[in-house]
Design a protein around this motif. Structure first.
Motif, PDB file in Angstrom:
ATOM      1  N   THR A 203     -55.147 -20.252   2.934  1.00  0.00           N
ATOM      2  CA  THR A 203     -54.524 -19.997   1.636  1.00  0.00           C
ATOM      3  C   THR A 203     -55.551 -19.425   0.664  1.00  0.00           C
ATOM      4  OG1 THR A 203     -52.932 -21.793   1.928  1.00  0.00           O
ATOM      5  CG2 THR A 203     -53.318 -21.049  -0.326  1.00  0.00           C
ATOM      6  N   ASN A 204     -55.148 -18.413  -0.073  1.00  0.00           N
ATOM      7  CA  ASN A 204     -56.004 -17.810  -1.090  1.00  0.00           C
ATOM      8  C   ASN A 204     -55.770 -18.553  -2.414  1.00  0.00           C
ATOM      9  OD1 ASN A 204     -57.640 -16.119  -2.608  1.00  0.00           O
ATOM     10  ND2 ASN A 204     -56.084 -14.535  -2.818  1.00  0.00           N
ATOM     11  N   PHE A 205     -56.721 -19.384  -2.797  1.00  0.00           N
ATOM     12  CA  PHE A 205     -56.625 -20.113  -4.055  1.00  0.00           C
ATOM     13  C   PHE A 205     -57.251 -19.274  -5.173  1.00  0.00           C
ATOM     14  CE2 PHE A 205     -56.187 -23.553  -1.050  1.00  0.00           C
ATOM     15  CZ  PHE A 205     -55.222 -24.354  -1.642  1.00  0.00           C
ATOM     16  N   ARG A 206     -56.488 -19.053  -6.231  1.00  0.00           N
ATOM     17  CA  ARG A 206     -56.962 -18.260  -7.360  1.00  0.00           C
ATOM     18  C   ARG A 206     -56.832 -19.096  -8.635  1.00  0.00           C
ATOM     19  NH1 ARG A 206     -55.667 -11.974  -7.273  1.00  0.00           N
ATOM     20  NH2 ARG A 206     -57.534 -12.179  -8.560  1.00  0.00           N
ATOM     21  N   THR A 207     -57.944 -19.223  -9.342  1.00  0.00           N
ATOM     22  CA  THR A 207     -57.956 -20.023 -10.561  1.00  0.00           C
ATOM     23  C   THR A 207     -57.666 -19.159 -11.776  1.00  0.00           C
ATOM     24  OG1 THR A 207     -60.364 -19.712 -10.630  1.00  0.00           O
ATOM     25  CG2 THR A 207     -59.544 -21.770  -9.710  1.00  0.00           C
ATOM     26  N   ARG A 208     -56.814 -19.667 -12.647  1.00  0.00           N
ATOM     27  CA  ARG A 208     -56.506 -18.996 -13.905  1.00  0.00           C
ATOM     28  C   ARG A 208     -57.327 -19.686 -14.999  1.00  0.00           C
ATOM     29  NH1 ARG A 208     -50.005 -19.390 -13.196  1.00  0.00           N
ATOM     30  NH2 ARG A 208     -50.584 -21.566 -13.435  1.00  0.00           N
ATOM     31  N   ILE A 209     -58.256 -18.940 -15.589  1.00  0.00           N
ATOM     32  CA  ILE A 209     -59.215 -19.548 -16.521  1.00  0.00           C
ATOM     33  C   ILE A 209     -59.301 -18.724 -17.800  1.00  0.00           C
ATOM     34  CG2 ILE A 209     -61.610 -20.254 -16.870  1.00  0.00           C
ATOM     35  CD1 ILE A 209     -61.894 -20.657 -13.901  1.00  0.00           C
ATOM     36  N   GLY A 210     -59.208 -19.395 -18.938  1.00  0.00           N
ATOM     37  CA  GLY A 210     -59.370 -18.749 -20.233  1.00  0.00           C
ATOM     38  C   GLY A 210     -60.501 -19.361 -21.032  1.00  0.00           C
ATOM     39  N   THR A 211     -60.321 -20.595 -21.488  1.00  0.00           N
ATOM     40  CA  THR A 211     -61.296 -21.238 -22.375  1.00  0.00           C
ATOM     41  C   THR A 211     -62.689 -21.281 -21.770  1.00  0.00           C
ATOM     42  OG1 THR A 211     -59.528 -22.601 -23.327  1.00  0.00           O
ATOM     43  CG2 THR A 211     -61.796 -23.322 -23.675  1.00  0.00           C
ATOM     44  N   ARG A 212     -62.784 -21.715 -20.540  1.00  0.00           N
ATOM     45  CA  ARG A 212     -64.106 -21.834 -19.913  1.00  0.00           C
ATOM     46  C   ARG A 212     -64.782 -20.474 -19.761  1.00  0.00           C
ATOM     47  NH1 ARG A 212     -64.381 -24.931 -14.229  1.00  0.00           N
ATOM     48  NH2 ARG A 212     -62.985 -26.213 -15.477  1.00  0.00           N
ATOM     49  N   LEU A 213     -64.002 -19.444 -19.522  1.00  0.00           N
ATOM     50  CA  LEU A 213     -64.555 -18.106 -19.317  1.00  0.00           C
ATOM     51  C   LEU A 213     -65.035 -17.487 -20.623  1.00  0.00           C
ATOM     52  CD1 LEU A 213     -65.016 -15.598 -17.475  1.00  0.00           C
ATOM     53  CD2 LEU A 213     -62.633 -14.965 -17.962  1.00  0.00           C
ATOM     54  N   TRP A 214     -64.194 -17.527 -21.639  1.00  0.00           N
ATOM     55  CA  TRP A 214     -64.496 -16.816 -22.888  1.00  0.00           C
ATOM     56  C   TRP A 214     -65.261 -17.669 -23.889  1.00  0.00           C
ATOM     57  CZ3 TRP A 214     -63.617 -12.354 -21.102  1.00  0.00           C
ATOM     58  CH2 TRP A 214     -62.449 -12.024 -20.400  1.00  0.00           C
ATOM     59  N   LEU A 215     -65.068 -18.997 -23.841  1.00  0.00           N
ATOM     60  CA  LEU A 215     -65.628 -19.859 -24.886  1.00  0.00           C
ATOM     61  C   LEU A 215     -66.562 -20.934 -24.355  1.00  0.00           C
ATOM     62  CD1 LEU A 215     -62.324 -20.414 -26.939  1.00  0.00           C
ATOM     63  CD2 LEU A 215     -64.096 -18.688 -27.318  1.00  0.00           C
ATOM     64  N   GLY A 216     -66.928 -20.824 -23.104  1.00  0.00           N
ATOM     65  CA  GLY A 216     -67.731 -21.881 -22.486  1.00  0.00           C
ATOM     66  C   GLY A 216     -69.135 -22.011 -23.028  1.00  0.00           C
ATOM     67  N   ASP A 217     -69.706 -20.936 -23.548  1.00  0.00           N
ATOM     68  CA  ASP A 217     -71.044 -20.990 -24.144  1.00  0.00           C
ATOM     69  C   ASP A 217     -70.882 -20.941 -25.659  1.00  0.00           C
ATOM     70  OD1 ASP A 217     -73.623 -20.698 -25.064  1.00  0.00           O
ATOM     71  OD2 ASP A 217     -74.175 -19.112 -23.665  1.00  0.00           O
ATOM     72  N   HIS A 218     -70.970 -22.100 -26.293  1.00  0.00           N
ATOM     73  CA  HIS A 218     -70.724 -22.185 -27.727  1.00  0.00           C
ATOM     74  C   HIS A 218     -71.774 -21.456 -28.551  1.00  0.00           C
ATOM     75  CE1 HIS A 218     -67.565 -25.067 -26.878  1.00  0.00           C
ATOM     76  NE2 HIS A 218     -68.421 -25.816 -26.207  1.00  0.00           N
TER      77      HIS A 218
END
Length: 343
Positions: free
Chosen positions: A198-213
């Motif tokens: 199975t191809n597992f694909r993660t949908r990520i927003g906050t961690r990607l764009w805002l993870g480094d404060h």
């Protein structure tokens, strides 16, 4: 004179690359206000690092973003039977959370979301066999599990996904692709090891764009500084000043998202005590602003206006001068800056 979002571009993109390495096959999410950056900017970033799918919140966001991103667009809000038609290109993938919804989207590309422990929406276990009668009429891109952020009962995210994988398998439904939200890199690795086909694909927003404060910072320009004496009246409501000091007018008001706050889920005695204290201060018109001066968060003199806020600085604090910029602790997902500056 503006409320400005400053971006340390090299650091911001460096963090993006770290996340991309941890989550191969990532589906970046760009929804709402574009996490403070805007849809156009995040679509450009996703194109830059080679994303083939960009997830957006609604069909209206898909219609807005289609001109900025050339790959597939996945709409995260499930299709509603009564929704108004919005013209969208064939490269748009619709999320569907009901058997009836699948049956209405003949010829469409769909991702079927199952009912997770969030219990927000999704196809239930007992309805899985009914999908066989409608799947031939759509282009199935995979299934999706949207997981909770916190697990206060000690349950395991991987086990919840495994449970749904077993249910889908028992219902003889295809398991070629599973989209998951809110899993860690370690949890993703466990899933891939458990289900190598199975191809597992993660949908990520906050961690990607805002993870480094430290990669981003909001600042509001000081527009005016006015001395005020104790007892003097000021502002729209002509309330009296509680002491000698200065009124500082700074760019950033309700139209930017200043003063907006979402309800918080409080756990433990101390967070609840702080919440009660804040509520008590608010009843006597004492509200902390998001703006800082000399390293300290400052009080609103009165509720923020549409485009500016007025702060009160006591007499023992040297005020800023017009043109200075005050750092602001603002929530990206509710803030609309006047401009974005890269440095």
């Amino acid at each position: 004179m503006a409320l400005t979002l400053y971006i340390d571009t090299a650091r911001w993109r460096g963090h993006q690359q770290q996340v991309l390495q941890q989550f191969p096959g990532i589906v970046p999410v760009c929804k709402g206000n574009g996490y403070g950056f805007g849809h156009e900017r995040l679509a450009a970033e996703a194109s830059g690092f080679g994303a083939d799918v960009l997830a957006v919140g609604t069909v209206y966001e898909a219609a807005q973003t289609k001109d900025y991103f050339g790959g597939d667009l996945m709409v995260l809000t499930p299709y509603q039977l009564t929704e108004e038609p919005v013209p969208l290109p064939t490269r748009v993938i619709r999320t569907v959370a009901s058997v009836d919804g699948v049956s209405r989207l003949v010829g469409a590309r769909v991702v079927i979301e199952v009912m997770s422990s969030i219990r927000r929406h999704g196809v239930k276990e007992e309805d899985l066999p009914k999908l066989h009668g409608v799947l031939d009429d759509v282009k199935l891109e995979g299934f999706a599990v949207h997981l909770p952020l916190d697990r206060t009962d000690g349950t395991d995210a991987v086990e919840e996904v495994i449970t749904w994988m077993d249910r889908l398998r028992a219902a003889r439904l295809p398991l070629h692709t599973m989209y998951v939200s809110h899993v860690s890199a370690e949890e993703l690795a466990r899933l891939r090891q458990q289900f190598p086909q199975t191809n597992f694909r993660t949908r990520i927003g906050t961690r990607l764009w805002l993870g480094d404060h430290e990669a981003t910072e909001y600042r509001g320009t000081v527009l005016d500084v006015t001395p005020v004496a104790k007892g003097e009246r000021f502002g729209y409501r002509q309330q009296k000043s509680s002491g000698d000091g200065h009124l500082v007018v700074v760019a950033g008001g309700t139209s930017h998202g200043v003063g907006l706050e979402s309800p918080k889920a409080l756990h433990g005695v101390m967070p609840r005590a702080k919440g009660v204290a804040r509520a008590g201060l608010a009843t006597v018109n004492r509200n902390l602003s998001p703006f800082l001066w000399q390293g300290k968060q400052r009080w609103f003199a009165e509720p923020p206006h549409m485009q500016v806020s007025i702060l009160f600085l006591p007499a023992d604090t040297a005020p800023p001068v017009v043109g200075d910029e005050l750092p602001a602790q603002l929530r990206h997902t509710t803030t609309m800056p006047d401009r974005v500056v890269e440095r």
